[in-house]
Design a protein around this motif. Structure first.
Motif, PDB file in Angstrom:
ATOM      1  N   PHE A 163       0.376   8.162  -0.654  1.00 41.18           N
ATOM      2  CA  PHE A 163      -0.656   7.447   0.091  1.00 41.18           C
ATOM      3  C   PHE A 163      -1.961   7.525  -0.691  1.00 41.18           C
ATOM      4  CE2 PHE A 163       2.423   9.409   2.853  1.00 41.18           C
ATOM      5  CZ  PHE A 163       2.753   8.416   3.761  1.00 41.18           C
ATOM      6  N   ASP A 164      -2.847   6.552  -0.463  1.00 37.75           N
ATOM      7  CA  ASP A 164      -4.187   6.629  -1.031  1.00 37.75           C
ATOM      8  C   ASP A 164      -5.010   7.621  -0.223  1.00 37.75           C
ATOM      9  OD1 ASP A 164      -3.710   4.717  -2.982  1.00 37.75           O
ATOM     10  OD2 ASP A 164      -4.399   3.072  -1.721  1.00 37.75           O
ATOM     11  N   LYS A 196       0.847  -1.203   0.000  1.00 36.19           N
ATOM     12  CA  LYS A 196       0.000   0.000   0.000  1.00 36.19           C
ATOM     13  C   LYS A 196       0.883   1.254   0.000  1.00 36.19           C
ATOM     14  CE  LYS A 196      -3.609  -2.595   0.371  1.00 36.19           C
ATOM     15  NZ  LYS A 196      -4.059  -3.116  -0.879  1.00 36.19           N
ATOM     16  N   THR A 197       2.162   1.065  -0.324  1.00 42.06           N
ATOM     17  CA  THR A 197       3.136   2.146  -0.187  1.00 42.06           C
ATOM     18  C   THR A 197       3.475   2.862  -1.485  1.00 42.06           C
ATOM     19  OG1 THR A 197       4.936   0.550  -0.473  1.00 42.06           O
ATOM     20  CG2 THR A 197       4.248   1.046   1.790  1.00 42.06           C
ATOM     21  N   HIS A 198       2.917   2.444  -2.615  1.00 46.95           N
ATOM     22  CA  HIS A 198       3.220   3.048  -3.918  1.00 46.95           C
ATOM     23  C   HIS A 198       4.736   3.081  -4.140  1.00 46.95           C
ATOM     24  CE1 HIS A 198      -0.674   4.560  -2.545  1.00 46.95           C
ATOM     25  NE2 HIS A 198      -1.027   4.439  -3.811  1.00 46.95           N
ATOM     26  N   ARG A 200       6.716  10.218  -0.053  1.00 47.19           N
ATOM     27  CA  ARG A 200       5.909   9.002  -0.126  1.00 47.19           C
ATOM     28  C   ARG A 200       4.518   9.341  -0.629  1.00 47.19           C
ATOM     29  NH1 ARG A 200       5.907   6.245   5.469  1.00 47.19           N
ATOM     30  NH2 ARG A 200       5.866   8.421   6.100  1.00 47.19           N
ATOM     31  N   ASP A 235       1.421   1.648  -8.336  1.00 45.73           N
ATOM     32  CA  ASP A 235       0.300   1.305  -7.466  1.00 45.73           C
ATOM     33  C   ASP A 235      -0.374   0.052  -8.000  1.00 45.73           C
ATOM     34  OD1 ASP A 235      -1.903   1.250  -5.813  1.00 45.73           O
ATOM     35  OD2 ASP A 235      -2.471   3.335  -6.155  1.00 45.73           O
ATOM     36  N   HIS A 286      -4.691  10.273  -4.703  1.00 46.17           N
ATOM     37  CA  HIS A 286      -3.466  10.099  -3.932  1.00 46.17           C
ATOM     38  C   HIS A 286      -3.092  11.375  -3.187  1.00 46.17           C
ATOM     39  CE1 HIS A 286      -3.061   6.976  -7.093  1.00 46.17           C
ATOM     40  NE2 HIS A 286      -2.718   6.273  -6.031  1.00 46.17           N
ATOM     41  N   CYS A 335       3.417  13.272   0.098  1.00 41.95           N
ATOM     42  CA  CYS A 335       4.043  14.036   1.174  1.00 41.95           C
ATOM     43  C   CYS A 335       5.174  14.867   0.600  1.00 41.95           C
ATOM     44  CB  CYS A 335       4.556  13.117   2.270  1.00 41.95           C
ATOM     45  SG  CYS A 335       5.370  14.021   3.613  1.00 41.95           S
ATOM     46  N   CYS A 342       2.634  14.134   5.497  1.00 41.38           N
ATOM     47  CA  CYS A 342       2.081  12.913   6.094  1.00 41.38           C
ATOM     48  C   CYS A 342       2.171  12.972   7.621  1.00 41.38           C
ATOM     49  CB  CYS A 342       2.797  11.676   5.551  1.00 41.38           C
ATOM     50  SG  CYS A 342       4.474  11.426   6.173  1.00 41.38           S
TER      51      CYS A 342
END
Length: 129
Positions: free
Chosen positions: A85-86, A21-23, A83, A67, A75, A78, A119
């Motif tokens: 995130f969804d 889940k970290t792309h 990074r 992804d 998305h 940060c 983030c």
């Protein structure tokens, strides 16, 4: 066009990227694969990911971040650690329709939306400075 082989490397890469889940970037995906005991060359990972993007199996989200979730979603990147995130914001089909109406000379198929922010981990780190 020749059919691409379904190698063990491809199966492992697909499996791992769908789990994450970290792309991940290519390098962080390679690091994760190695952590799990798989030694797959960088060129193989690039080739498999490129094919997967072409086939709609993964998305190229931002530069070299990938992804495994190909459902329409947004998305958050940060600005501090880079990074991705969804976002929890549900996909808004109405935005695509707004694009269709605004840019009628184009065939609008979909849209992407990326929020830029800080983030929770980086926000905590900044507080301690």
């Amino acid at each position: 066009m020749s059919e691409k082989r379904n190698t063990w490397q491809k199966q492992v890469i697909y499996s791992v990227i769908k789990e994450l889940k970290t792309h991940p970037t290519v390098q962080s995906l390679i690091d994760e694969l190695e952590k799990r005991g798989y030694k797959i060359g960088k060129s193989t990972v690039y080739r498999v990911l490129s094919d997967a993007v072409d086939e709609g199996i993964v998305m190229n989200v931002y530069l070299e971040h990938f992804d495994g979730n190909t459902e329409n979603h947004y998305h958050i990147r940060c600005k501090v650690c880079d990074r991705i995130f969804d976002s929890e914001l549900p996909y808004q089909d109405s935005i695509t329709q707004m694009g269709v109406e605004a840019d009628s000379d184009f065939v609008i198929l979909s849209h992407n939306l990326e929020f830029i922010g800080i983030c929770p981990s980086c926000k905590e780190s900044l507080k301690s400075l």
